[in-house]
Design a protein around this motif. Structure first.
Motif, PDB file in Angstrom:
ATOM      1  N   ARG B  90       0.846  -1.189   0.000  1.00 21.62           N
ATOM      2  CA  ARG B  90       0.000   0.000   0.000  1.00 21.62           C
ATOM      3  C   ARG B  90       0.886   1.246   0.000  1.00 21.62           C
ATOM      4  NH1 ARG B  90      -3.859  -2.207   4.751  1.00 21.62           N
ATOM      5  NH2 ARG B  90      -1.886  -3.160   5.343  1.00 21.62           N
ATOM      6  N   ARG B  92       1.167   5.517   0.798  1.00 24.69           N
ATOM      7  CA  ARG B  92       0.593   6.736   1.366  1.00 24.69           C
ATOM      8  C   ARG B  92       1.371   7.917   0.794  1.00 24.69           C
ATOM      9  NH1 ARG B  92      -2.401   5.477   6.227  1.00 24.69           N
ATOM     10  NH2 ARG B  92      -1.594   3.640   7.301  1.00 24.69           N
ATOM     11  N   ASP B 107      -4.135   7.699   0.610  1.00 23.18           N
ATOM     12  CA  ASP B 107      -3.799   6.311   0.924  1.00 23.18           C
ATOM     13  C   ASP B 107      -4.319   5.441  -0.213  1.00 23.18           C
ATOM     14  OD1 ASP B 107      -2.873   7.227   3.328  1.00 23.18           O
ATOM     15  OD2 ASP B 107      -4.638   6.629   4.475  1.00 23.18           O
ATOM     16  N   LEU B 109      -4.979   1.960  -1.273  1.00 25.76           N
ATOM     17  CA  LEU B 109      -5.123   0.731  -0.493  1.00 25.76           C
ATOM     18  C   LEU B 109      -4.803  -0.504  -1.346  1.00 25.76           C
ATOM     19  CD1 LEU B 109      -8.425   1.801   1.263  1.00 25.76           C
ATOM     20  CD2 LEU B 109      -6.092   2.104   2.086  1.00 25.76           C
ATOM     21  N   GLU B 110      -4.884  -1.659  -0.712  1.00 27.15           N
ATOM     22  CA  GLU B 110      -4.513  -2.896  -1.406  1.00 27.15           C
ATOM     23  C   GLU B 110      -5.336  -3.128  -2.662  1.00 27.15           C
ATOM     24  OE1 GLU B 110      -4.865  -5.424   1.954  1.00 27.15           O
ATOM     25  OE2 GLU B 110      -2.803  -6.128   1.776  1.00 27.15           O
ATOM     26  N   MET B 276      -9.090   3.668  -2.437  1.00 26.32           N
ATOM     27  CA  MET B 276      -8.234   4.705  -1.846  1.00 26.32           C
ATOM     28  C   MET B 276      -9.013   5.622  -0.910  1.00 26.32           C
ATOM     29  SD  MET B 276      -7.598   6.520  -5.443  1.00 26.32           S
ATOM     30  CE  MET B 276      -7.736   4.911  -6.208  1.00 26.32           C
ATOM     31  N   TRP B 320       1.786  -0.654   8.675  1.00 25.99           N
ATOM     32  CA  TRP B 320       0.699   0.142   8.067  1.00 25.99           C
ATOM     33  C   TRP B 320      -0.133   0.766   9.180  1.00 25.99           C
ATOM     34  CZ3 TRP B 320      -0.672   2.189   3.581  1.00 25.99           C
ATOM     35  CH2 TRP B 320      -1.997   2.605   3.400  1.00 25.99           C
TER      36      TRP B 320
END
Lengths: 980, 453
Positions: B90, B92, B107, B109-110, B276, B320
């Motif tokens: 991930r 940021r 962010d 995300l996965e 995100m 994380w």
């Protein structure tokens, strides 16, 4: 050698400086540097500027670091600077050039830098300001002929030609950009120069066109982007050139600059009409425009998309997806166009499209809900909370009538004609236990409170409590008194020493507090000195013998009245006498508990002292209506006139005395809405709110000036106000200055603190404050002057216990029409609250609006904007606003304003009812059928009542109206029982 | 203005490079961190258009300056690049406005990324104008790759120009970047509205500047409205026009969450989109940066925290999300002390705070933050007062303590109790406890610590 240099520099002889520097060894230069720097510092004092010779000397002897620390006006430029640098050839020259390029006015250094680069003294700086500096700096290179065209300068310096392509990549800003230069420069422009160089083959046309389109794709500011749009038009690309660049124009549709997008839309549409573009690429571009804030742009794109779908049915689904996004647009016309088109394609509506449209449920304008429902069906309406039947709760019952709850139960009374809660502010509980304030009990708390009051001028309660603390604790003088008070005395002394500061003049209440602290600490009372200058009377501070004064009229204002009370406190504490202030609020709402007033009075009586009449009258106006009869039983019954007048204010029966100041305030506090016959007999013709309640008559005068119509609101008061400045309620009607030049208002200076202080003077009944506030607000509705404090004038009316009679309603209606977001936002907030708690109903709101509409003072579009916000709050708010607009339309002599009609159409649709009333329909009929007004009026006339929707809405509105009024009644009940 | 010189050194300029077919790649150049130009991630963006839009919005914040002090003759527009932290697949991205009043974080995300993580760490990333323009052209249908850093072998074979930039980062900017995390940690969620309502709300914001007005955002039906009246449920926003930075990306929002910090009046607005989250935090006023909040001064002044801070810092491994309970057990300290230590570490740029997941995360801002505490003006002034012997304790009762600080020939009385403090200085009078402790209170605390009272 350095002596020669310094002599020449001080004489201002630039040539001699250059001569002295030529061939000077570096050691000698460094030896001269301190004196040169010292001379520059001396010359730069104040607004001074070192002469050119001194600047050259600095360039010749200083290190890079020293040069960087010089003020920019001490940096040498011009031909002599080049000579000096050419001779010195410092190794830091490239870094010096970087520093010049970092300057705020970097373009002024371009001629110097360019010459250095051209002469090979330093490499071309790798800084965007170098090519950008050329825009404005190039003119200084034109030394050969006066004002030569830009293209000639470029031809003379061909090495600069490659730099011009950077002007299509870099935006510039502030004063230095292609857009700004071409707009404000005289003679030659850059666009003319580029075209001239293109025509003679110096610049390739293809590259210019490509660079221009690329520049438009860089999201430059709209002002600077406009230059590139104009230049593109001046290049006049051929159809072939346009077609070859179709992909680039399509890309521009994704940009965020509005005028670039408008340009791209126009160009792409031209291309598409000439020869249809690839539909998928086109739709991808058009999709990004669905989020545009410009309604007309989105509407035209919807039409375009419909054409694409028509010519290529295979992309209809994609078109539907794109158009579905427009249903969420805030403009109802856009929503309508989108929904109407989707309805035409209804057969191809997929579940995915339905899901997209489902998001719009509850979001579209009321007039579009049916259209949306025809596509995705109707959602079940929320069930309104049923109104409880039977006996109201214990706390509610006694207050049902005054809260207007009974009106809701009156048979035959429709919601549209429901009246406001019939209380007048003196007949309901006003003291809330949670609002009780805590006075300072010791010196430490006092110092903290005073410091806070001085630093936070807008917090007038803190000021009142600070003043009270000093008055009560004035006799506390421990051995370390001076040291402990030193933070306060230092701060106060600084404030009082500020030029033009005049305490006790009505100028600033925190200044008065500083002067009270000064009096306490030094036993010196700073009573202002009266003086006459230019045939006007002024007040000035005794601390500033030659300082400027403030007009003596300021003392006549409400702020001046409060300042005179502070002066009395200063006199009291200067003698170390500790006695409470009578007028200090006991509650955060600014009110005084009558029992607390009785206790304070007892202290004064026991001390056999006489309080200042300003303090006594202020206390009368602030005393809460709660429990006055019981408080009166505990009240001292002394022979002093001030005690008797206080008792009279609380409802006691006493013969009227001689002091007009005391008895006028007492009569007003006792019964503000009744004529006091006894007072009128004793002291006749005192004017409004002095024995006779004030009657207000707003007038709007208009006049033409320089092609504009100006309007001014004036509120006439009857009976004619007394001009006696020491009569407190009348202070709200005083003309503070003969020509209104020095003060615009009788409230005091234009500041948050002064306005809040004025509002705290009469917190029980504040109609006079509202009348003056309306005049102030009305004079600046269009925000021609930044009067940030005006918003504060609306603040008191958020208090649910202050009824909205004529003057507050006038103020509110003006606030709703204000341009400033703070003012109209707060007015909307107050309206929302007032409708909710039953103080404001549609009929009265409409009546006040009708009063102002024909005067031209207000812009109906602003009303529509604010009222739309208010109407969103609940079904009851929707109904109230609808009734108000209907009332305005019914009272309108001409055609009602379009914006109000459009809002009315939305509200009627939402309520499920037709525009009601003969007067309203007659007024709508006057609008005809043409134009937007006619179309809206026609739609309104065509509206039919939809029984189911109407019934649901009425039930919701009734439920909301009931809940607001019940909550108020319950609150009063709890306050009276002291439960909260 | 006190500043810290920071050098950016990118091996190549970031770019959106076209690849075979229609697919392209966002190649982000890195500078600093554990290596000079580290490689952290290579993969595909699942939502290319959305990611590109959010990255552009983040850069808008970085380039924004909402307030220029009147006394500032020359606008110092620092072009501090954003930083990216790569952890567990991930990313940021964080940025901070030049005026120190707006912080933004994206962010990813996965489910917004597919690819390989080559390392964990934080680095600066280059966002140059051509790259931003290229990001603007990204479409939904594009297949777009993303790399954060470049393989060193590949980098050595290319002939890209090395980009070097030295930027004087004002100390207040660096401080603010750190302190905003501590501010986020104090925030509570006030409301959550659907994306459609959020879009309507932002569109209805006043066009005129409102920076002189205190404005409250309150719930109205399913959406929000701007109010001028303070309400218990309202979120105070100073300079409501700053909310417009959310406008370019609000159409991607599924949800909008609003958070606020009651102590300072700062607020944070979080857009939740598929794959995100985009968070923007606003200082309480336009002219008030996060650096001046001073809520951590007390912790910074405390001398007994160094050992715990070292232990907590050593236990951080680029998580994380940090589990404070686990961390507390690991370092053998109470949870409250670990939280306090994390707050101090946040001011040093060593941890950030994730509001959505209500927890700290590890990242190391690639600036020289060793000087931050030294440059803290109030703390510096307090230490000077102590050194001058200007502090004495006058009363030391069970419930409270009174100290006297002589400053500028005036005696200021400081009163400390278990949960409160006060001072007679104008600074305290003006701000009370909203902006942390004044130099006099800090001086008394330092004296008490030195005397072990």
């Amino acid at each position: 050698m350095s002596e020669l240099l310094l002599d020449a520099a001080e004489r201002g002889d630039a040539s001699a400086v250059v001569a002295a520097l030529t061939g000077m060894p570096e050691a000698a230069r460094r030896g001269a540097a301190p004196r040169v720097l010292s001379a520059i510092r001396e010359a730069s004092r104040g607004y001074g500027m070192p002469n050119g010779a001194l600047q050259l000397a600095a360039l010749g002897v200083c290190t890079l670091s020293e040069l960087e620390h010089l003020p920019r006006h001490a940096r040498a430029r011009g031909a002599e600077a080049i000579v000096v640098l050419r001779d010195r050839r410092p190794e830091w020259l490239p870094r010096w050039v970087e520093t010049l390029m970092e300057d705020e006015f970097y373009w002024t250094w371009f001629p110097l830098v360019r010459t250095l680069v051209r002469d090979g003294l330093c490499p071309r700086p790798d800084h965007p300001h170098y090519p950008l500096g050329m825009i404005t700096g190039l003119r200084a290179l034109r030394s050969a002929a006066p004002n030569p065209p830009i293209q000639d300068v470029l031809r003379q310096d061909p090495d600069l030609l490659p730099e011009i392509w950077h002007l299509f990549e870099l935006e510039g800003g502030g004063e230095n950009s292609l857009a700004n230069y071409d707009r404000f420069s005289f003679g030659s422009t850059w666009s003319e120069a580029f075209l001239a160089l293109m025509r003679d083959g110096t610049l390739p046309r293809e590259r210019l066109l490509d660079a221009t389109i690329a520049a438009l794709g860089r999201d430059f500011n709209h002002y600077r982007a406009k230059w590139f749009i104009d230049f593109h038009d001046k290049l006049a690309p051929t159809p072939g050139e346009l077609t070859a660049r179709a992909a680039h124009y399509l890309e521009l549709l994704h940009r965020s600059t509005p005028n670039v997008v408008a340009f791209a839309l126009k160009t792409v549409e031209k291309l598409d009409r000439a020869q249809p573009l690839d539909d998928h690429a086109l739709l991808a571009g058009l999709r990004s425009r669905m989020r545009s804030e410009v309604a007309s742009q989105v509407r035209s794109v919807i039409k375009w998309i419909s054409r694409v779908a028509k010519r290529n049915p295979a992309v209809t689904a994609e078109c539907m997806t794109i158009v579905s996004e427009a249903v969420l647009h805030e403009h109802k016309e856009v929503q309508h166009d989108a929904l109407a088109w989707i309805q035409q394609q209804k057969g191809t509506l997929t579940p995915a499209h339905r899901a997209l449209l489902e998001r719009a449920r509850g979001m579209v304008a009321a007039s579009n809900t049916e259209l949306l429902a025809s596509l995705i069906g109707t959602a079940s309406a929320p069930v309104p909370t049923p109104i409880p039947t039977g006996t109201p709760a214990r706390h509610v019952s006694p207050w049902s009538r005054l809260a207007g709850l009974d009106l809701l139960d009156t048979p035959g009374v429709e919601l549209e004609s429901l009246g406001p809660a019939p209380f007048d502010g003196t007949d309901v509980p006003r003291l809330h236990a949670s609002e009780t304030v805590v006075p300072a009990e010791d010196l430490a708390a006092l110092i903290e409170r005073c410091a806070s009051a001085i630093e936070n001028a807008g917090d007038v309660l803190e000021y009142e409590l600070a003043l009270d603390s000093i008055a009560r604790l004035a006799d506390q003088r421990p051995p370390d008194f001076a040291k402990r008070l030193s933070p306060l005395t230092k701060r106060s002394a600084k404030r009082l020493a500020a030029r033009g500061a005049v305490p006790f003049s009505g100028q600033d209440h925190t200044l008065d507090l500083c002067a009270v602290i000064h009096a306490w600490a030094t036993q010196q009372v700073l009573d202002p000195i009266r003086m006459t200058e230019y045939e006007r009377d002024f007040l000035r501070s005794p601390l500033q013998a030659d300082g400027p004064g403030v007009p003596v009229e300021w003392r006549r204002s409400v702020a001046g009245y409060v300042a005179r009370r502070a002066l009395a406190v200063a006199r009291q504490v200067s003698t170390g006498t500790a006695l409470p202030l009578l007028s200090t609020p006991t509650h955060a709402s600014g009110l005084i508990d009558p029992h607390a007033l009785a206790v304070r009075t007892q202290v004064w009586v026991a001390a056999q002292a006489t309080p200042d009449p300003h303090d006594v009258t202020l206390a009368m106006l602030r005393v809460a209506p709660d429990d006055r009869a019981k408080a009166l039983q505990n009240f001292p019954n002394g022979p002093a006139e001030w005690v008797l007048s206080l008792r009279y204010a609380l409802g006691g029966d006493h013969a009227i005395g001689e002091s007009v100041q005391l008895w006028t305030a007492a009569a007003f506090a006792r019964a503000p809405f009744a004529t006091d016959e006894v007072l009128c007999t004793h002291h006749p013709a005192l004017g409004a709110d002095a024995g006779v309640p004030a009657r207000y008559a707003p007038q709007v005068t208009s006049w033409e000036s320089h092609g504009h119509t100006h309007h001014r609101l004036r509120v006439d008061v009857a009976p004619a106000p007394s001009l006696r400045v020491d009569v407190l309620p009348a202070a709200f009607f005083a003309e503070p200055s003969a020509d209104r030049y020095f003060t615009e208002s009788c409230l005091g200076p234009r500041s948050d603190g002064a306005y809040r202080l004025a509002a705290s003077v009469s917190p029980v009944v504040a109609d006079a404050l509202a009348a003056e506030s309306a005049c102030i607000l009305g004079a600046n509705l269009d925000w021609w002057e930044a009067q940030w404090a005006n918003k504060v004038l609306l603040e008191p009316w958020a208090n649910p216990d202050l009824p909205l009679r004529d003057m507050p309603r006038l103020l509110l209606v003006l606030g709703l029409a204000a341009k400033d977001p703070g003012e109209h936002g707060l007015a909307s907030d107050v309206a929302i609250r007032a409708i909710e708690d039953g103080r404001l109903v549609g009929d009265e709101l409409g009546a006040t609006m009708s009063l102002l509409l024909p005067t031209g003072l207000v812009k109906p579009a602003r009303w529509a904007r604010s009222l739309k916000d208010v109407a969103r709050h609940s079904a009851w708010h929707t109904l109230t606003v609808r009734v108000a607009i209907e009332r305005v339309c019914g009272a309108s002599v001409g055609v009602p304003p379009r914006e109000l009609l459009e809002l009315l159409l939305e509200l009627c649709t939402e309520c499920g009812c037709a525009a009601s009333g003969a007067a309203v329909r007659k007024s709508l009929a006057r609008a005809g059928t043409k134009g937007k007004v006619g179309a809206t009026a026609t739609a309104l006339l065509a509206l039919q009542q939809r029984d189911a929707t109407h019934a649901t809405h009425q039930a919701q509105a009734r439920s909301a109206a009931y809940e607001g009024r019940r909550a108020r009644a319950e609150r009063w009940g709890q306050m009276r029982e002291g439960l909260s | 203005m006190t500043s810290i010189e920071h050098a950016y050194r990118y091996s190549y300029p970031s770019a959106v490079t076209p690849a075979e077919g229609q697919a392209g790649r966002v190649e982000l150049a890195t500078s600093g961190g554990e290596q000079a130009s580290p490689l952290y991630f290579e993969g595909q963006l699942v939502y290319p258009r959305e990611t590109a839009d959010f990255l552009r919005a983040l850069i808008d914040v970085v380039h924004a300056r909402y307030h220029v002090p009147a006394a500032m003759l020359q606008r110092i527009l620092i072009m501090a690049d954003p930083v990216v932290t790569c952890t567990e697949g991930r990313l940021r991205f964080e940025g901070f406005s030049s005026c120190c009043g707006v912080y933004a974080r994206l962010d990813v995300l996965e489910n917004g990324l597919r690819g390989t993580t080559f390392g964990r760490g934080t680095t600066n990333v280059d966002f140059n104008p051509p790259m931003l323009a290229a990001l603007a052209r990204v479409r939904e249908s594009d297949a777009l790759g993303l790399s954060v850093g470049r393989d060193h072998v590949a980098a050595s074979t290319t002939r890209d120009t090395v980009i070097e930039r030295r930027v004087p980062l004002p100390a207040r900017w660096v401080r603010g970047f750190g302190e905003v995390q501590a501010c986020l940690a104090r925030m509570t969620q006030r409301c959550e509205i659907p994306g459609v309502e959020a879009r309507r709300f932002l569109r209805a914001l006043p066009k005129a500047s409102m920076h002189r007005r205190a404005t409250w955002i309150t719930a109205a039906g399913a959406g929000l409205r701007v109010s001028q009246l303070e309400t218990p449920q309202g979120v105070r926003v100073g300079g409501v026009e700053r909310l417009r930075v959310l406008t370019p990306v609000i159409h991607h929002a599924e949800l909008l969450r609003v958070y606020s910090d009651d102590t300072t009046g700062a607020s944070a607005w979080e857009i939740v989109a598929t794959g995100m989250r985009y968070l923007v935090a606003f200082s309480p006023e336009v002219w008030r940066g996060f650096s001046g909040e001073g809520q951590l001064l007390r912790e910074m002044a405390a001398s007994d925290r160094d050992a715990l801070l070292s232990r907590v810092r050593a236990a951080l491994t680029w998580e994380w999300l940090l589990d404070v309970d686990v961390l507390a057990a690991e370092v053998g300290a109470p949870v409250s002390q670990v939280r306090s230590a994390l707050a101090v570490l946040s001011s040093r740029g060593l941890v950030g705070y994730d509001l959505a997941e209500r927890g700290f995360f590890h990242r190391v801002l690639p600036f020289d933050l060793g000087q931050v505490e030294r440059l803290q003006p109030r703390l510096r002034a307090a230490r000077r007062l102590v050194a001058e012997g200007a502090v004495r304790v006058e009363e030391n009762a069970d419930s409270h303590l009174v100290g006297v600080v002589v400053s500028d020939a005036v005696e200021h009385r400081v009163r400390l109790s278990a949960d409160s403090f006060s001072c007679t200085c104008p600074w305290y009078a003006k701000h009370r406890q909203a902006r942390g402790e004044c130099k006099h209170v800090l001086a008394v605390r330092l004296t008490l610590e030195a005397a072990d009272v």
